[in-house]
Enzyme design. Structure first.
Site, PDB file in Angstrom:
ATOM      1  N   ASP A 174      15.623 -10.529 -36.559  1.00 33.78           N
ATOM      2  CA  ASP A 174      14.526  -9.558 -36.568  1.00 33.78           C
ATOM      3  C   ASP A 174      14.174  -9.245 -38.025  1.00 33.78           C
ATOM      4  OD1 ASP A 174      13.990  -6.292 -34.990  1.00 33.78           O
ATOM      5  OD2 ASP A 174      12.822  -7.430 -36.448  1.00 33.78           O
ATOM      6  N   GLY A 175      12.929  -9.418 -38.376  1.00 33.88           N
ATOM      7  CA  GLY A 175      12.507  -9.264 -39.770  1.00 33.88           C
ATOM      8  C   GLY A 175      12.802  -7.888 -40.339  1.00 33.88           C
ATOM      9  N   ASP A 197       3.915 -12.846 -41.814  1.00 36.79           N
ATOM     10  CA  ASP A 197       3.068 -13.648 -40.915  1.00 36.79           C
ATOM     11  C   ASP A 197       3.459 -13.293 -39.492  1.00 36.79           C
ATOM     12  OD1 ASP A 197       2.655 -17.259 -40.349  1.00 36.79           O
ATOM     13  OD2 ASP A 197       1.598 -15.492 -39.592  1.00 36.79           O
ATOM     14  N   GLN A 220       8.906 -13.404 -25.708  1.00 34.53           N
ATOM     15  CA  GLN A 220       7.476 -13.518 -25.425  1.00 34.53           C
ATOM     16  C   GLN A 220       7.149 -14.749 -24.588  1.00 34.53           C
ATOM     17  OE1 GLN A 220       6.132 -13.403 -29.490  1.00 34.53           O
ATOM     18  NE2 GLN A 220       7.807 -14.772 -30.053  1.00 34.53           N
TER      19      GLN A 220
HETATM   20  N1  SAM Z   1      -1.044 -16.087 -37.507  1.00 34.86           N
HETATM   21  C1  SAM Z   1      -0.608 -15.397 -36.400  1.00 34.86           C
HETATM   22  C2  SAM Z   1      -1.368 -14.128 -36.244  1.00 34.86           C
HETATM   23  O1  SAM Z   1      -1.982 -13.692 -37.217  1.00 34.86           O
HETATM   24  O2  SAM Z   1      -1.441 -13.618 -35.145  1.00 34.86           O
HETATM   25  C3  SAM Z   1       0.882 -15.197 -36.463  1.00 34.86           C
HETATM   26  C4  SAM Z   1       1.559 -16.432 -36.251  1.00 34.86           C
HETATM   27  S1  SAM Z   1       3.295 -16.469 -36.207  1.00 34.86           S
HETATM   28  C5  SAM Z   1       3.472 -17.534 -34.891  1.00 34.86           C
HETATM   29  C6  SAM Z   1       3.900 -14.930 -35.650  1.00 34.86           C
HETATM   30  C7  SAM Z   1       5.409 -14.954 -35.492  1.00 34.86           C
HETATM   31  O3  SAM Z   1       5.970 -13.650 -35.695  1.00 34.86           O
HETATM   32  C8  SAM Z   1       5.875 -15.379 -34.093  1.00 34.86           C
HETATM   33  O4  SAM Z   1       6.562 -16.609 -34.180  1.00 34.86           O
HETATM   34  C9  SAM Z   1       6.813 -14.241 -33.635  1.00 34.86           C
HETATM   35  O5  SAM Z   1       7.920 -14.690 -32.892  1.00 34.86           O
HETATM   36  C10 SAM Z   1       7.209 -13.649 -34.983  1.00 34.86           C
HETATM   37  N2  SAM Z   1       7.717 -12.272 -34.912  1.00 34.86           N
HETATM   38  C11 SAM Z   1       7.231 -11.251 -34.157  1.00 34.86           C
HETATM   39  N3  SAM Z   1       7.981 -10.144 -34.361  1.00 34.86           N
HETATM   40  C12 SAM Z   1       8.950 -10.470 -35.268  1.00 34.86           C
HETATM   41  C13 SAM Z   1      10.022  -9.750 -35.890  1.00 34.86           C
HETATM   42  N4  SAM Z   1      10.240  -8.463 -35.608  1.00 34.86           N
HETATM   43  N5  SAM Z   1      10.798 -10.399 -36.795  1.00 34.86           N
HETATM   44  C14 SAM Z   1      10.567 -11.712 -37.103  1.00 34.86           C
HETATM   45  N6  SAM Z   1       9.575 -12.462 -36.533  1.00 34.86           N
HETATM   46  C15 SAM Z   1       8.783 -11.840 -35.633  1.00 34.86           C
END
Ligand code: SAM
Length: 276
Positions: free
Chosen positions: A137-138, A155, A31
């Site tokens: 990856d979550g 989150d 991203q």
């Molecule tokens: N509070 C924010 C919102 O509500 O929009 C979210 C904040 S947090 C920074 C979101 C995080 O999710 C990002 O760091 C992103 O890289 C992570 N993320 C996105 N897809 C993911 C996945 N498949 N597995 C793990 N982390 C992921």
């Protein structure tokens, strides 16, 4: 330099925030990442041009994602955080007597940029000995893990790019398998006003794998539409049944600025049209 960042959440609606300085800008494998300062919100983390968190109101989002579940569960010892690269969710979880926190974040750059430019949000959470940070990856993690967690906190970004899979029924079903018998999962479920379909989508998916699923809300000024939703899936503990006294007792050692025992029933009271 002064420009505006516009967060478009749906047909016909965008929220714009003035940006004074861009402190960091880069593209990771997943991203576009920016940290910018705004006169109204201080430093902000922006991913793919969507505001993720700001110094001014991050405490509201992070407290409301974390504490309702961690006070609803009688003994949360093992917690899993999916996403949360800015570290704000981690910091709130560590205020509780948890023994072990696994955080699975897909993008190492978000963690490093947040540690460097947003220390007021993550504090020293990443250095806590109870924390295991996995860059992964979550959805892959919850599908493969043999571990069991008391609470899982999702989150994530909005359902775009790597975040799409974190809103799928397959993901929530895998979360249910990775929970203890009385475990709970909470996910951010979008704008309570402008992403109603997303909120209902998350609730229907959670309802298909948990005996209880309910949505609650909080007012987060930096997020489009301000009213933001969280949706919880639970196997045994119902957050709506907690008394003021029990919440106050379980929050005894946890310092908060937004989430209070009086706030809890209000948060779980939804507009009739969005009643659970
Ligand atoms: N509070 C924010 C919102 O509500 O929009 C979210 C904040 S947090 C920074 C979101 C995080 O999710 C990002 O760091 C992103 O890289 C992570 N993320 C996105 N897809 C993911 C996945 N498949 N597995 C793990 N982390 C992921």
């Amino acid at each position: 330099m002064s420009e505006w960042i516009s967060d478009i959440v749906g047909p016909g609606y965008a929220q714009s925030i003035q940006v004074e300085t861009v402190l960091y800008e880069g593209r990771s494998a997943f991203q576009h990442i920016q940290v910018a300062s705004s006169p109204m919100f201080g430093r902000m983390l922006i991913l793919d041009h969507a505001v993720q968190t700001t110094e001014a109101d991050e405490f509201i989002y992070h407290e409301m994602l974390v504490h309702p579940a961690l006070v609803s569960h009688p003994r949360p010892r093992r917690v899993l955080v999916i996403g949360g690269g800015d570290g704000g969710t981690l910091e709130e979880v560590l205020k509780h007597q948890v023994e072990h926190v696994t955080m699975v974040e897909i993008d190492r750059d978000v963690v490093e940029v947040s540690r460097a430019f947003l220390p007021s949000i993550c504090g020293r959470a990443f250095d806590d000995r109870r924390v295991r940070l996995l860059i992964d990856d979550g959805i892959a993690f919850v599908q493969q893990t043999q571990e069991k967690f008391d609470v899982i906190l999702v989150d994530s970004t909005d359902p775009k790019g790597p975040g799409v899979a974190l809103f799928s029924e397959v993901f929530y079903a895998a979360c249910a398998r990775a929970l203890t018998d009385d475990g709970m999962v909470v996910a951010q479920s979008g704008s309570y006003i402008f992403q109603r379909e997303l909120t209902e989508h998350v609730r229907e998916h959670l309802r298909s794998v948990f005996p209880m699923a309910m949505t609650y809300w909080a007012a987060i000024p930096a997020y489009p539409g301000v009213l933001w939703s969280f949706t919880c899936g639970s196997t045994r503990h119902d957050p709506r049944s907690l008394t003021h006294e029990l919440i106050a007792d379980r929050l005894r050692l946890v310092s908060t600025r937004y989430y209070q025992s009086q706030m809890h029933p209000v948060a779980f009271t939804l507009l009739p049209s969005l009643e659970a």
